[in-house]
Scaffold this motif. Structure first.
Motif, PDB file in Angstrom:
ATOM      1  N   TRP A  23       0.840  -1.196   0.000  1.00  0.00           N
ATOM      2  CA  TRP A  23       0.000   0.000   0.000  1.00  0.00           C
ATOM      3  C   TRP A  23       0.876   1.248   0.000  1.00  0.00           C
ATOM      4  CZ3 TRP A  23      -1.386   3.173   4.606  1.00  0.00           C
ATOM      5  CH2 TRP A  23      -2.349   4.140   4.307  1.00  0.00           C
ATOM      6  N   GLN A  24       0.515   2.206  -0.842  1.00  0.00           N
ATOM      7  CA  GLN A  24       1.203   3.500  -0.957  1.00  0.00           C
ATOM      8  C   GLN A  24       2.612   3.384  -1.556  1.00  0.00           C
ATOM      9  OE1 GLN A  24       0.825   5.367   2.988  1.00  0.00           O
ATOM     10  NE2 GLN A  24      -0.849   6.603   2.192  1.00  0.00           N
ATOM     11  N   ASP A  27       4.175   2.422  -8.313  1.00  0.00           N
ATOM     12  CA  ASP A  27       4.435   1.268  -9.176  1.00  0.00           C
ATOM     13  C   ASP A  27       5.908   1.159  -9.552  1.00  0.00           C
ATOM     14  OD1 ASP A  27       3.128  -0.981 -10.602  1.00  0.00           O
ATOM     15  OD2 ASP A  27       3.935   0.006 -12.373  1.00  0.00           O
ATOM     16  N   THR A  47      -1.240  -6.862  -2.563  1.00  0.00           N
ATOM     17  CA  THR A  47      -1.443  -5.651  -3.338  1.00  0.00           C
ATOM     18  C   THR A  47      -2.944  -5.451  -3.550  1.00  0.00           C
ATOM     19  OG1 THR A  47      -0.822  -4.461  -5.367  1.00  0.00           O
ATOM     20  CG2 THR A  47      -1.143  -6.843  -5.566  1.00  0.00           C
ATOM     21  N   TYR A  51      -4.162   0.279  -5.468  1.00  0.00           N
ATOM     22  CA  TYR A  51      -2.793   0.706  -5.162  1.00  0.00           C
ATOM     23  C   TYR A  51      -2.031   1.102  -6.427  1.00  0.00           C
ATOM     24  CZ  TYR A  51      -3.581  -1.871  -0.729  1.00  0.00           C
ATOM     25  OH  TYR A  51      -4.064  -2.355   0.451  1.00  0.00           O
ATOM     26  N   LYS A  52      -2.515   0.642  -7.574  1.00  0.00           N
ATOM     27  CA  LYS A  52      -1.895   0.955  -8.868  1.00  0.00           C
ATOM     28  C   LYS A  52      -0.429   0.517  -8.928  1.00  0.00           C
ATOM     29  CE  LYS A  52      -5.099   4.758  -9.839  1.00  0.00           C
ATOM     30  NZ  LYS A  52      -6.002   3.848 -10.573  1.00  0.00           N
ATOM     31  N   ASN A  53      -0.134  -0.610  -8.296  1.00  0.00           N
ATOM     32  CA  ASN A  53       1.233  -1.130  -8.373  1.00  0.00           C
ATOM     33  C   ASN A  53       1.251  -2.635  -8.657  1.00  0.00           C
ATOM     34  OD1 ASN A  53       0.527  -2.243  -5.864  1.00  0.00           O
ATOM     35  ND2 ASN A  53       1.685  -0.723  -4.691  1.00  0.00           N
ATOM     36  N   THR A  75      -4.561  -9.922  -4.203  1.00  0.00           N
ATOM     37  CA  THR A  75      -4.964  -8.614  -4.690  1.00  0.00           C
ATOM     38  C   THR A  75      -6.439  -8.405  -4.341  1.00  0.00           C
ATOM     39  OG1 THR A  75      -4.788  -7.008  -6.497  1.00  0.00           O
ATOM     40  CG2 THR A  75      -5.600  -9.211  -7.084  1.00  0.00           C
ATOM     41  N   TRP A  78     -11.435  -3.154  -6.397  1.00  0.00           N
ATOM     42  CA  TRP A  78     -11.780  -1.820  -5.914  1.00  0.00           C
ATOM     43  C   TRP A  78     -13.289  -1.579  -5.992  1.00  0.00           C
ATOM     44  CZ3 TRP A  78     -10.601   1.085  -2.367  1.00  0.00           C
ATOM     45  CH2 TRP A  78     -10.981   2.436  -2.309  1.00  0.00           C
ATOM     46  N   HIS A 109     -12.450  -5.250  -1.492  1.00  0.00           N
ATOM     47  CA  HIS A 109     -11.666  -4.296  -0.703  1.00  0.00           C
ATOM     48  C   HIS A 109     -12.482  -3.641   0.417  1.00  0.00           C
ATOM     49  CE1 HIS A 109      -7.746  -1.805  -1.223  1.00  0.00           C
ATOM     50  NE2 HIS A 109      -8.088  -1.863   0.044  1.00  0.00           N
ATOM     51  N   TRP A 188      -4.463  -5.226   8.587  1.00  0.00           N
ATOM     52  CA  TRP A 188      -3.768  -4.152   7.872  1.00  0.00           C
ATOM     53  C   TRP A 188      -3.507  -3.003   8.841  1.00  0.00           C
ATOM     54  CZ3 TRP A 188      -5.997   0.671   7.512  1.00  0.00           C
ATOM     55  CH2 TRP A 188      -7.388   0.796   7.431  1.00  0.00           C
ATOM     56  N   LYS A 232       4.142  -3.063   6.044  1.00  0.00           N
ATOM     57  CA  LYS A 232       4.613  -2.445   4.804  1.00  0.00           C
ATOM     58  C   LYS A 232       5.779  -1.513   5.119  1.00  0.00           C
ATOM     59  CE  LYS A 232       4.370   1.688   2.516  1.00  0.00           C
ATOM     60  NZ  LYS A 232       4.244   3.104   2.932  1.00  0.00           N
TER      61      LYS A 232
END
Length: 277
Positions: A23-24, A27, A47, A51-53, A75, A78, A109, A188, A232
Motif C-alpha cells: 500500500w502507498q 508502481d 497488493t 494501489y496501482k502497483n 490482490t 476496488w 476491498h 492491515w 509495509k
C-alpha cells in the motif's frame, strides 16, 4: 528459504502468517521493494487494484526465480468495480497486470453498503474460485452484519477478512466472530501507520525488555493472537527487521499490557459508512 509459518485457511489452502504489503508504494518502486522482501524471506505479497502497483509487483515476482507454488499473492477488487460482470472484468485486468494465471487470494476491498453490490460481487468471486483462478476468496473491512449477509446469501464462507487491527484497535468482537465461522483474521495497518503507536510507552518498555524494536514486539503480538499480518515498508533494513520475529515470544504480562492499550481507535475509515468509489 522462508522461515514464516503458515496458517491453514478454511478451504485447506496454506497462507503465510506474515506477508509484505505494498500500500502507498508507487508502481515504479514496487518492483524493488517486493524484490527486497522476497530476498528477505517473505513469500506472501499483498497488493490491490487501487494501489496501482500490480504491474511493478508482478515484475518482481517474475524476476525472483521463486517457483509460483512457493508464492502467495493477494490482490483486491476496488469499489468502483463491484457488481457481477464488472468484477469479472476487473479480475482479468488484475491478473494481466500481475502477469499471473491465478492469484492465491482475492478480496473485496470494502463492503460499500451504500452501493449494495457486495453480494453479487462475491458471487462473481465464487465463479472465479470455481474456475481455479483464485485459490481462495475473501473480503476486507467487512463488519459482522456484512459477513452475516454473505453467509446467508452465498455458498462459500470467506477464507479471510482483512481489517484494520493494531494494539489500539484490537477488534476483539470481530475476531471472535471470525473464529466462530472459520474466517482467518488478517491485519492491515498492523503497526499503526506511523501515527505514534510505536512510541507508546508500554510498547517501548516491552521492546526494551526483549531487546527488540517496538515494531517487532507489535508484530509478535499479532502473531500470538493468531492474526495474519502484512507490515509495509520500503526501507530495506525495516523490511528485514519486520520478518525477524520468530525467535522470541511475549509472555502473559506483555500480552496483558498490550490488551490494556485497546481504545477502539480507528486510523482508517469506518466500513459502515465508507463509500468512496
Amino acid at each position: 528459504m522462508s522461515k514464516v509459518p503458515s496458517l491453514t485457511l478454511n478451504n485447506g489452502v496454506p497462507m503465510p502468517q506474515l506477508g509484505f504489503g505494498v500500500w502507498q508504494v508507487p508502481d515504479d518502486e514496487a518492483a524493488k521493494a517486493v524484490a527486497t522482501a522476497l530476498d528477505a524471506g517473505y513469500r506472501s505479497i499483498d497488493t490491490a487494484a487501487v494501489y496501482k502497483n500490480e504491474k511493478g509487483t508482478g515484475r518482481a515476482l517474475a524476476a525472483s526465480g521463486i517457483a509460483r507454488d512457493d508464492l502467495f499473492v493477494t490482490t483486491k477488487l476496488w469499489n468502483s468495480d463491484q457488481g457481477y460482470d464488472s468484477t469479472l472484468r476487473a479480475f482479468d485486468a488484475s491478473l494481466d497486470k500481475l502477469g499471473l494465471e491465478y492469484v492465491d487470494l482475492y478480496l473485496i476491498h470494502w463492503p460499500l453498503p451504500s452501493k449494495n453490490a457486495y453480494v453479487d460481487t462475491y458471487k462473481a468471486f465464487e465463479r472465479i474460485y470455481a474456475d481455479g483462478r483464485a485459490k481462495a476468496i475473501g473480503v476486507s473491512n467487512f463488519l459482522p452484519e456484512h459477513l452475516e449477509r454473505l453467509l446467508g446469501e452465498t455458498e462459500i464462507v470467506p477464507t479471510v477478512n482483512q481489517i484494520e487491527l493494531h494494539p489500539q484497535l484490537a477488534q476483539s468482537a470481530l475476531r471472535a466472530f471470525h473464529e466462530r465461522h472459520g474466517i482467518t483474521t488478517e491485519a492491515w495497518s498492523p503497526l499503526g501507520s506511523g501515527r505514534g503507536l510505536l512510541e507508546v510507552p508500554t510498547i517501548v518498555a516491552v521492546a526494551h525488555k526483549h531487546g527488540r524494536t517496538p515494531a517487532q514486539v507489535v508484530l509478535r503480538w499479532h502473531l500470538q493472537l493468531g492474526n495474519v499480518v502484512i507490515p509495509k515498508s520500503v526501507t530495506p533494513s525495516r523490511i528485514r527487521e519486520n520478518i525477524d520475529v520468530f525467535d522470541f515470544e511475549l509472555d502473559a504480562d506483555d500480552l496483558a499490557a498490550f490488551a490494556a492499550l485497546d481504545e477502539g481507535k480507528r486510523l482508517g475509515p469506518d466500513p459502515a459508512t465508507f463509500d468512496m468509489g
